[in-house]
Design a protein around this motif. Structure first.
Motif, PDB file in Angstrom:
ATOM      1  N   PHE A 116       0.843  -1.185   0.000  1.00 41.50           N
ATOM      2  CA  PHE A 116       0.000   0.000   0.000  1.00 41.50           C
ATOM      3  C   PHE A 116       0.888   1.247   0.000  1.00 41.50           C
ATOM      4  N   PRO A 117       0.395   2.370  -0.543  1.00 43.18           N
ATOM      5  CA  PRO A 117       1.230   3.563  -0.700  1.00 43.18           C
ATOM      6  C   PRO A 117       1.641   4.179   0.636  1.00 43.18           C
ATOM      7  N   LYS A 118       2.774   4.870   0.600  1.00 41.51           N
ATOM      8  CA  LYS A 118       3.247   5.613   1.766  1.00 41.51           C
ATOM      9  C   LYS A 118       3.890   6.911   1.289  1.00 41.51           C
ATOM     10  N   TRP A 119       4.175   7.807   2.217  1.00 42.15           N
ATOM     11  CA  TRP A 119       4.824   9.077   1.895  1.00 42.15           C
ATOM     12  C   TRP A 119       6.325   8.944   2.112  1.00 42.15           C
ATOM     13  N   HIS A 120       7.081   9.095   1.038  1.00 38.25           N
ATOM     14  CA  HIS A 120       8.544   9.081   1.121  1.00 38.25           C
ATOM     15  C   HIS A 120       9.083   9.665  -0.177  1.00 38.25           C
ATOM     16  N   ILE A 143       9.064   6.422   6.074  1.00 39.71           N
ATOM     17  CA  ILE A 143       7.780   7.114   6.011  1.00 39.71           C
ATOM     18  C   ILE A 143       7.961   8.531   6.555  1.00 39.71           C
ATOM     19  N   GLY A 144       7.531   9.513   5.788  1.00 41.02           N
ATOM     20  CA  GLY A 144       7.664  10.886   6.251  1.00 41.02           C
ATOM     21  C   GLY A 144       6.645  11.259   7.309  1.00 41.02           C
ATOM     22  N   ALA A 145       5.440  10.717   7.156  1.00 37.12           N
ATOM     23  CA  ALA A 145       4.362  10.966   8.116  1.00 37.12           C
ATOM     24  C   ALA A 145       3.368   9.830   8.001  1.00 37.12           C
ATOM     25  N   PRO A 146       2.663   9.506   9.087  1.00 38.42           N
ATOM     26  CA  PRO A 146       1.710   8.388   9.054  1.00 38.42           C
ATOM     27  C   PRO A 146       0.429   8.770   8.324  1.00 38.42           C
ATOM     28  N   CYS A 147       0.335   8.421   7.044  1.00 43.92           N
ATOM     29  CA  CYS A 147      -0.874   8.694   6.270  1.00 43.92           C
ATOM     30  C   CYS A 147      -1.980   7.732   6.695  1.00 43.92           C
ATOM     31  N   ILE A 184      14.741  15.294   6.029  1.00 41.97           N
ATOM     32  CA  ILE A 184      14.427  14.213   6.972  1.00 41.97           C
ATOM     33  C   ILE A 184      13.129  14.495   7.708  1.00 41.97           C
ATOM     34  N   GLN A 185      12.893  15.746   8.081  1.00 42.37           N
ATOM     35  CA  GLN A 185      11.716  16.121   8.857  1.00 42.37           C
ATOM     36  C   GLN A 185      10.454  16.304   8.016  1.00 42.37           C
ATOM     37  N   SER A 186      10.601  16.309   6.704  1.00 39.62           N
ATOM     38  CA  SER A 186       9.459  16.591   5.833  1.00 39.62           C
ATOM     39  C   SER A 186       8.485  15.425   5.797  1.00 39.62           C
ATOM     40  N   ASP A 187       7.320  15.657   5.204  1.00 45.58           N
ATOM     41  CA  ASP A 187       6.310  14.612   5.081  1.00 45.58           C
ATOM     42  C   ASP A 187       6.743  13.501   4.135  1.00 45.58           C
TER      43      ASP A 187
END
Length: 264
Positions: A116-120, A143-147, A184-187
């Motif tokens: 499944f897709p993630k943010w990176h 993962i940049g943030a938990p979508c 590193i801190q970005s989404d």
């Protein structure tokens, strides 16, 4: 039937996670060498003959560095998205490569693997859920943030590999240039200890038995710091820090099992 899991290596120097049952297994990512993968599995009493497929989350080198030799040596089918393959710069394969599509389960014997897709910051990054007989193991790293995809699947897992990449204070005060810190801190970067802890505290299911903290930064985190942080909120979940230098023990995960270590 139980699932058996281990981190063979976790970090920017290479990532490889093993999930299997008594007869078959899959690897999620292949970021360490073929020889080192074989060596670490042998130390754990795991046979490469059980490994039936490799699933690739994205094209960054710490997730695919060992793939060509490992897949060729053992003639293992490899699953990755078309965009990941196009951006991987891997040589023409001497092993089968199959397309990976979000939410299209792939059966490997009794195992069912769903991406499944993630943010990176990769071309088409995906995370994975591996299921068997109602037991679910998730791999949630890079993962940049938990979508919403991550939150939904994490809340169903009996065990999970969860990224805890950096301590926010260590990153802020560290030697990294500003641009890299922002990335590193970005989404589309990595999860901090506190982001991961919030996900764990707010969305872990009552049946979760194991949490493997993964992809720790060498410079911006500490195994002791993150272990203490999560164990203070573990509430019966066995918390393990996955090393960037060695394999973890093998853990048995079952729908009714209490946390335990196993050798299979």
């Amino acid at each position: 039937m139980s699932l058996f899991i281990t981190s063979l290596n976790s970090g920017s120097n290479g990532n490889c996670y093993y999930i299997g049952n008594d007869t078959e297994a899959v690897l999620i990512d292949a970021g360490i060498s073929c020889r080192e993968t074989e060596r670490r599995m042998k130390r754990l009493g795991l046979s490469m003959e059980r490994v039936k497929a490799i699933f690739i989350s994205h094209e960054h080198s710490d997730h695919i560095r060992g793939l060509p030799q490992l897949a060729k040596q053992h003639y293992l089918p490899v699953y990755m998205t078309q965009q990941t393959w196009q951006h991987s710069r891997l040589p023409q394969p001497r092993y089968p490569v199959y397309p990976l599509r979000a939410y299209e389960p792939i059966c490997v014997g009794e195992l069912c693997v769903t991406a499944f897709p993630k943010w990176h910051d990769a071309s088409d990054p995906h995370s994975f859920i591996v299921t068997q007989g109602g037991v679910q193991v998730g791999v949630f790293t890079d993962i940049g943030a938990p979508c919403e995809h991550v939150v939904r699947h994490f809340s169903q897992c009996h065990a999970a590999f969860l990224e805890t990449n950096y301590d926010e204070d260590m990153l802020a005060l560290g030697r990294y240039p500003y641009v890299l810190k922002r990335r590193i801190q970005s989404d589309k970067g990595h999860l901090s200890n506190l982001q991961a802890l919030t996900l764990f505290r707010e969305h872990r299911p009552a049946h979760m038995s194991h949490l493997l903290l993964a992809h720790l930064s060498k410079d911006n985190n500490s195994p002791q710091v993150v272990s203490e942080l999560f164990n203070a909120h573990a509430d019966g979940v066995q918390v393990v820090v996955a090393s960037r230098y060695a394999e973890t023990p093998v853990f048995e995960v079952g729908a009714t099992h209490s946390p335990q270590t196993s050798v299979v």
